[in-house]
Design an enzyme around this catalytic site. Structure first.
Site, PDB file in Angstrom:
ATOM      1  N   SER A 191       0.852  -1.192   0.000  1.00 44.32           N
ATOM      2  CA  SER A 191       0.000   0.000   0.000  1.00 44.32           C
ATOM      3  C   SER A 191       0.890   1.245   0.000  1.00 44.32           C
ATOM      4  O   SER A 191       1.668   1.438  -0.921  1.00 44.32           O
ATOM      5  CB  SER A 191      -0.942  -0.024   1.211  1.00 44.32           C
ATOM      6  OG  SER A 191      -1.808   1.083   1.202  1.00 44.32           O
ATOM      7  N   THR A 192       0.827   2.075   1.037  1.00 36.29           N
ATOM      8  CA  THR A 192       1.606   3.317   1.074  1.00 36.29           C
ATOM      9  C   THR A 192       3.100   3.027   0.953  1.00 36.29           C
ATOM     10  O   THR A 192       3.646   2.234   1.700  1.00 36.29           O
ATOM     11  CB  THR A 192       1.346   4.073   2.383  1.00 36.29           C
ATOM     12  OG1 THR A 192      -0.059   4.216   2.569  1.00 36.29           O
ATOM     13  CG2 THR A 192       1.995   5.443   2.356  1.00 36.29           C
ATOM     14  N   HIS A 218      -2.687  -1.008  -3.334  1.00 40.43           N
ATOM     15  CA  HIS A 218      -3.845  -0.159  -3.095  1.00 40.43           C
ATOM     16  C   HIS A 218      -3.710   1.102  -3.947  1.00 40.43           C
ATOM     17  O   HIS A 218      -2.807   1.914  -3.732  1.00 40.43           O
ATOM     18  CB  HIS A 218      -3.925   0.233  -1.617  1.00 40.43           C
ATOM     19  CG  HIS A 218      -4.201  -0.914  -0.710  1.00 40.43           C
ATOM     20  ND1 HIS A 218      -4.036  -0.843   0.657  1.00 40.43           N
ATOM     21  CD2 HIS A 218      -4.648  -2.175  -0.959  1.00 40.43           C
ATOM     22  CE1 HIS A 218      -4.360  -2.003   1.204  1.00 40.43           C
ATOM     23  NE2 HIS A 218      -4.728  -2.829   0.244  1.00 40.43           N
ATOM     24  N   MET A 312      -0.023   0.972   5.065  1.00 41.67           N
ATOM     25  CA  MET A 312      -0.847   1.205   6.246  1.00 41.67           C
ATOM     26  C   MET A 312      -1.809   0.043   6.456  1.00 41.67           C
ATOM     27  O   MET A 312      -2.193  -0.649   5.527  1.00 41.67           O
ATOM     28  CB  MET A 312      -1.649   2.500   6.085  1.00 41.67           C
ATOM     29  CG  MET A 312      -0.832   3.752   6.282  1.00 41.67           C
ATOM     30  SD  MET A 312      -1.871   5.226   6.303  1.00 41.67           S
ATOM     31  CE  MET A 312      -1.909   5.641   4.584  1.00 41.67           C
ATOM     32  N   ASP A 315      -3.909  -5.193   5.765  1.00 40.57           N
ATOM     33  CA  ASP A 315      -4.382  -6.004   4.653  1.00 40.57           C
ATOM     34  C   ASP A 315      -3.327  -7.047   4.295  1.00 40.57           C
ATOM     35  O   ASP A 315      -2.147  -6.732   4.160  1.00 40.57           O
ATOM     36  CB  ASP A 315      -4.672  -5.108   3.447  1.00 40.57           C
ATOM     37  CG  ASP A 315      -5.348  -5.858   2.302  1.00 40.57           C
ATOM     38  OD1 ASP A 315      -5.956  -6.915   2.568  1.00 40.57           O
ATOM     39  OD2 ASP A 315      -5.268  -5.377   1.160  1.00 40.57           O
TER      40      ASP A 315
END
Length: 368
Positions: A191-192, A218, A312, A315
């Protein structure tokens, strides 16, 4: 101490609106605003913010060039505000390569149709990028991490520093070689910080890499096509956005389309991708690492290597724990090189190896 934020945007209305939203959180203080990139460089030097929000298109100097110059002076987390268009995606990816940490849609309605939730997401994203010690305790804060209904805004962020730190005590490496013959595929979730991390990992793989790769990042729906095209230009292996019915092949990496779910099924001995609309209104992530990894496990059992990179939230943790219990291999990025150590931390306890970002691709390329 409150988190000190510098807002950079050529729109006076947007500067005022964002200032109002961020200042509504007692843990955040907007200390300065700037109207273009050159102004931002000067003010970043004088006010030394903890976080900067940055527009991309501005007069005098754009946000990409400003980000590059600011990062030369001092590493500071920068959140880019971008339009959700193909051109906006390309500009955002340029900004991430220049040193930006994260991005959000420029239109608040694209973050969430609910104004309170959009506010919570904005404040949570700012707070996720600083050290926990920077956050003053408060019982009145209304900005607890909110679940996101957009593919680019993960829920339950972990508040971790952006700058690399000393290696975590949980860092785990081994001399065990990566043997492609032990696996049917590699699946990576992030993600991030993921766009830069994926670039670092995938560019180290040779064109002859003998396994198919599935990628879950993401990202909004309009971004993944541009991101896949960029990775394809940079990598020796082929990288493209996954399409329904794609067959997995060695040396080809398929990126989950934003806003949808990528699943895997085994049919007549072939591994095929299914790309589906998300029908569960409670599903925060589109695409979702857990959704993809769970179907990979059903299709290939323990013959997969799952890798969780910076991001973050958590997941991937549910599926990775189930996969590891079935004998699949799980790797995680280490804390020191993660932009945010949320997703990797969630699987660190069951990871076979915890590796620095630069070592993951290198290890995958061994014996291939």
């Amino acid at each position: 101490m409150a988190i000190r934020v510098l807002i950079v945007d050529d729109s006076g209305f947007f500067r005022r609106r964002l200032t109002e939203i961020l200042n509504s959180d007692p843990q955040i203080e907007v200390v300065e605003t700037a109207q273009d990139g050159k102004d931002a460089i000067d003010k970043a030097r004088t006010c030394r913010p903890d976080v900067i929000t940055m527009d991309i298109e501005m007069p005098v100097m754009n946000g990409i060039d400003a980000t590059r110059e600011i990062m030369k002076q001092r590493a500071v987390p920068i959140i880019m505000f971008s339009s959700l268009t193909y051109d906006g995606a390309k500009a955002t990816l340029d900004a991430l390569e220049a040193g930006a940490t994260d991005f959000l849609p420029k239109r608040f309605d694209d973050i969430s149709n609910d104004k309170a939730e959009a506010r919570n997401i904005l404040c949570s994203r700012v707070k996720a990028l600083v050290s926990p010690s920077k956050l003053r305790p408060t019982s009145s804060s209304a900005s607890a991490p909110a679940s996101s209904r957009t593919s680019s805004a993960p829920a339950a962020p972990q508040r971790q520093p952006v700058a690399p730190r000393a290696a975590s005590p949980s860092r785990r490496t081994s001399n065990k070689a990566f043997k492609p013959s032990d696996y049917d595929l590699v699946a990576i979730g992030t993600s991030t910080g993921g766009p830069v991390a994926l670039q670092e990992v995938l560019t180290q793989l040779p064109a002859s890499f003998p396994l198919p790769v599935l990628l879950v990042q993401h990202m909004p729906a309009t971004f993944t096509e541009a991101f896949a095209a960029r990775l394809n230009q940079q990598c020796k292996i082929e990288v493209r956005e996954a399409k329904n019915g794609d067959s997995l092949k060695p040396g080809i990496a398929l990126l989950a389309p934003g806003g949808k779910q990528m699943k895997l099924e085994k049919r007549a001995g072939r591994l095929l991708v299914r790309v589906e609309e998300e029908t569960d209104p409670m599903q925060n992530y589109k695409p979702c690492v857990d959704v993809t990894f769970a179907t990979v496990g059903s299709a290939v059992g323990n013959r997969m290597l799952g890798i969780i990179l910076t991001g973050m939230g958590a997941d991937g943790s549910v599926s990775c724990k189930a996969l590891q219990a079935r004998g699949a291999s799980i790797w995680a990025q280490d804390e020191a090189t993660s932009v945010i150590y949320g997703m990797p931390a969630a699987v660190a306890g069951i990871a076979e190896q915890i590796l620095p970002m630069k070592e993951i691709g290198k290890k995958l390329a061994t014996n291939t």
